[in-house]
Design an enzyme around this catalytic site. Structure first.
Site, PDB file in Angstrom:
ATOM      1  N   ASP A  13       0.866  -1.205   0.000  1.00 34.11           N
ATOM      2  CA  ASP A  13       0.000   0.000   0.000  1.00 34.11           C
ATOM      3  C   ASP A  13       0.895   1.245   0.000  1.00 34.11           C
ATOM      4  O   ASP A  13       1.801   1.364   0.826  1.00 34.11           O
ATOM      5  CB  ASP A  13      -0.882  -0.034   1.259  1.00 34.11           C
ATOM      6  CG  ASP A  13      -1.913   1.079   1.293  1.00 34.11           C
ATOM      7  OD1 ASP A  13      -3.118   0.774   1.339  1.00 34.11           O
ATOM      8  OD2 ASP A  13      -1.526   2.264   1.302  1.00 34.11           O
ATOM      9  N   ASP A 108      -4.207   2.311  -4.834  1.00 34.31           N
ATOM     10  CA  ASP A 108      -2.870   2.331  -4.217  1.00 34.31           C
ATOM     11  C   ASP A 108      -2.490   1.061  -3.480  1.00 34.31           C
ATOM     12  O   ASP A 108      -1.497   1.053  -2.776  1.00 34.31           O
ATOM     13  CB  ASP A 108      -2.711   3.566  -3.325  1.00 34.31           C
ATOM     14  CG  ASP A 108      -3.123   3.352  -1.888  1.00 34.31           C
ATOM     15  OD1 ASP A 108      -4.111   2.635  -1.650  1.00 34.31           O
ATOM     16  OD2 ASP A 108      -2.445   3.901  -1.009  1.00 34.31           O
ATOM     17  N   GLU A 109      -3.268  -0.016  -3.627  1.00 35.38           N
ATOM     18  CA  GLU A 109      -2.877  -1.207  -2.868  1.00 35.38           C
ATOM     19  C   GLU A 109      -3.266  -2.496  -3.571  1.00 35.38           C
ATOM     20  O   GLU A 109      -4.201  -2.528  -4.370  1.00 35.38           O
ATOM     21  CB  GLU A 109      -3.467  -1.174  -1.458  1.00 35.38           C
ATOM     22  CG  GLU A 109      -4.967  -1.273  -1.415  1.00 35.38           C
ATOM     23  CD  GLU A 109      -5.510  -1.003  -0.009  1.00 35.38           C
ATOM     24  OE1 GLU A 109      -5.402  -1.900   0.840  1.00 35.38           O
ATOM     25  OE2 GLU A 109      -6.033   0.096   0.206  1.00 35.38           O
TER      26      GLU A 109
HETATM   27  N1  DCP Z   1      -8.802   8.206  -0.578  1.00 37.26           N
HETATM   28  C1  DCP Z   1      -9.875   9.068  -0.699  1.00 37.26           C
HETATM   29  N2  DCP Z   1     -10.801   9.185   0.313  1.00 37.26           N
HETATM   30  C2  DCP Z   1     -10.670   8.437   1.438  1.00 37.26           C
HETATM   31  C3  DCP Z   1      -9.596   7.540   1.568  1.00 37.26           C
HETATM   32  C4  DCP Z   1      -8.672   7.446   0.531  1.00 37.26           C
HETATM   33  O1  DCP Z   1      -9.996   9.746  -1.725  1.00 37.26           O
HETATM   34  N3  DCP Z   1     -11.572   8.556   2.411  1.00 37.26           N
HETATM   35  C5  DCP Z   1      -7.793   8.153  -1.664  1.00 37.26           C
HETATM   36  C6  DCP Z   1      -6.654   9.093  -1.344  1.00 37.26           C
HETATM   37  C7  DCP Z   1      -5.562   8.210  -0.853  1.00 37.26           C
HETATM   38  C8  DCP Z   1      -5.805   6.934  -1.615  1.00 37.26           C
HETATM   39  O2  DCP Z   1      -7.214   6.853  -1.794  1.00 37.26           O
HETATM   40  O3  DCP Z   1      -4.258   8.763  -1.091  1.00 37.26           O
HETATM   41  C9  DCP Z   1      -5.295   5.707  -0.894  1.00 37.26           C
HETATM   42  O4  DCP Z   1      -5.978   5.522   0.332  1.00 37.26           O
HETATM   43  P1  DCP Z   1      -5.269   4.985   1.628  1.00 37.26           P
HETATM   44  O5  DCP Z   1      -6.339   4.620   2.583  1.00 37.26           O
HETATM   45  O6  DCP Z   1      -4.264   3.938   1.265  1.00 37.26           O
HETATM   46  O7  DCP Z   1      -4.549   6.270   2.244  1.00 37.26           O
HETATM   47  P2  DCP Z   1      -3.182   6.949   1.896  1.00 37.26           P
HETATM   48  O8  DCP Z   1      -2.417   6.190   0.867  1.00 37.26           O
HETATM   49  O9  DCP Z   1      -3.419   8.395   1.568  1.00 37.26           O
HETATM   50  O10 DCP Z   1      -2.413   6.904   3.286  1.00 37.26           O
HETATM   51  P3  DCP Z   1      -1.770   5.633   4.032  1.00 37.26           P
HETATM   52  O11 DCP Z   1      -0.311   5.952   4.147  1.00 37.26           O
HETATM   53  O12 DCP Z   1      -2.424   5.582   5.365  1.00 37.26           O
HETATM   54  O13 DCP Z   1      -2.031   4.424   3.189  1.00 37.26           O
HETATM   55 MG    MG Z   2      -2.148   4.122   1.087  1.00 34.11          MG
HETATM   56 MG    MG Z   3      -4.844   2.042   0.391  1.00 33.00          MG
END
Ligand code: DCP
Ligand code: MG
Ligand code: MG
Length: 363
Positions: A13, A108-109
């Site tokens: 991720d 992203d994962e």
């Molecule tokens: N995303 C979004 N709204 C949300 C959650 C996520 O638009 N409520 C989008 C933005 C994030 C992407 O999806 O960058 C990936 O979600 P993640 O939950 O993996 O979060 P991040 O990658 O931003 O942070 P982490 O380091 O916790 O994985």
């Molecule tokens: Mg992420």
């Molecule tokens: Mg994610």
């Protein structure tokens, strides 16, 4: 695909995905609190917060106005979805060069099954370490990886040492890893369920494992059995590749049985939106839209419609699902207790037909 207990499963991720892409492309944002999302003046929400912003308590899904209040120096950036999608499809290719058994969960994962690659000093932790290096050198972005013998342990592990983490849970250590963790790490335990479980003094994954399923069912509904197995370290679910995935669906049980067209239409629209979201994230289009209904007497009815063009966006799915619902309501006086919307027919749809199909599955 292997289902044994000595599988090698990775969950990878990206760290602060959207925010990290912005920091990479605009170096003036490096080391600064960044929130990617909608404008605070237009009631926007935070999609992704950089790790510098998280120190101020800023998280995804928080209103941007709250984020600005918590951290006035935050840099608010509008999302560039096309760029994130491009990075995503390129990184999924890197994953598929390692193993064909890749299951993307969102942009992203993904899960990777590397069991068949294990030989000599080629081990899942080594594969994960190399993958982190490769992703950083190709994309200038960090990923966190969890390595274990099942999907659920790998996914929980990848979230433990973020950002830039590599968490290895070796065969035999799954339970000692899981049991001390708070219940919220388990996928499927949201804020509402977690509050109710905590009221019953169920705080850790180990506490879940020691509960009778009936106690858990009251709070977690039909997810109880699955969540209990996961808390016992049992999870034989295979990694399912894009090609093997047959359908994407979303369903909900109604609080009270209903025959009210307004209520039912609203639920169908919401579910269609969720399915569309999931299709979009996996870059899938399907030719068949299916509506599933469970009547008050627990019999299940499914109606489906195959379309001449593949669908992906919410309006297309909603239109067909509402049409199927309208047809059903016109021909029946039942009340319903569960509604589901699904899309299938992702690859070559051989038989294309517009007529509605009706099938009773009994119970
Ligand atoms: N995303 C979004 N709204 C949300 C959650 C996520 O638009 N409520 C989008 C933005 C994030 C992407 O999806 O960058 C990936 O979600 P993640 O939950 O993996 O979060 P991040 O990658 O931003 O942070 P982490 O380091 O916790 O994985
Ligand atoms: Mg992420
Ligand atoms: Mg994610």
């Amino acid at each position: 695909m292997s289902l044994g207990e000595n599988r090698g499963i990775l969950h990878a991720d990206f760290d602060a995905f959207y925010a990290s892409v912005e920091q990479r492309d605009f170096p003036e944002l490096i080391n600064r609190p960044v929130a990617v999302g909608g404008s605070p003046r237009k009631r926007g929400v935070v999609a992704s917060a950089s790790y510098e912003a998280r120190k101020f308590g800023i998280k995804s899904a928080m209103p941007m106005s709250v984020a600005v209040r918590k951290c006035p120096e935050i840099v608010v950036v509008s999302p560039r979805f096309a760029v994130y999608k491009e990075v995503s499809s390129r990184v999924m290719k890197v994953f598929r060069d390692i193993t064909p058994l890749v299951e993307p969960l969102s942009l992203d994962e993904a899960y990777l099954d590397v069991t068949h690659l294990i030989v000599g000093n080629v081990t899942p932790p080594q594969i994960a370490k190399n993958l982190k290096g490769e992703v950083f050198s190709k994309f200038g972005l960090t990923i966190s990886i969890g390595v274990s013998t099942s999907k659920s342990v790998a996914k929980i592990a990848s979230g433990i040492n973020k950002p830039n983490g590599l968490t290895i849970v070796r065969p035999g250590n799954e339970i000692s890893f899981l049991h001390p963790l708070p219940i919220e790490v388990v996928w499927g335990i949201g804020p509402k369920s977690s509050a109710k479980l905590r009221e019953l003094s169920i705080y850790t994954v180990g506490d879940i494992a020691s509960q009778p399923t009936e106690t858990l069912s009251d709070i977690l509904g039909s997810n109880a059995t699955h969540i209990k197995s996961i808390s016992e370290g049992v999870d034989l679910r295979p990694v399912i590749t894009q090609r093997e995935r047959k359908s994407i669906s979303s369903e909900t049980t109604l609080l009270e049985d209903s025959a009210d067209p307004t209520d039912l239409n609203e639920i169908v629209m919401r579910l269609s939106g969720q399915v569309a979201d999931s299709l979009l994230k996996r870059d899938l289009r399907g030719s068949t839209v299916k509506l599933k209904l469970r009547r008050s007497d627990f019999t299940i009815l499914t109606r489906q419609k195959t379309l001449p063009e593949k669908v992906q966006i919410p309006s297309e799915i909603t239109e067909s699902a509402l049409e199927l619902l309208a047809y059903e309501l016109e021909h029946s006086n039942d009340k319903y207790r569960l509604i589901g919307v699904g899309v299938s027919g992702f690859s070559t749809a051989e038989s294309r037909h517009d007529e509605m199909q009706l099938r009773f599955e009994g119970f």
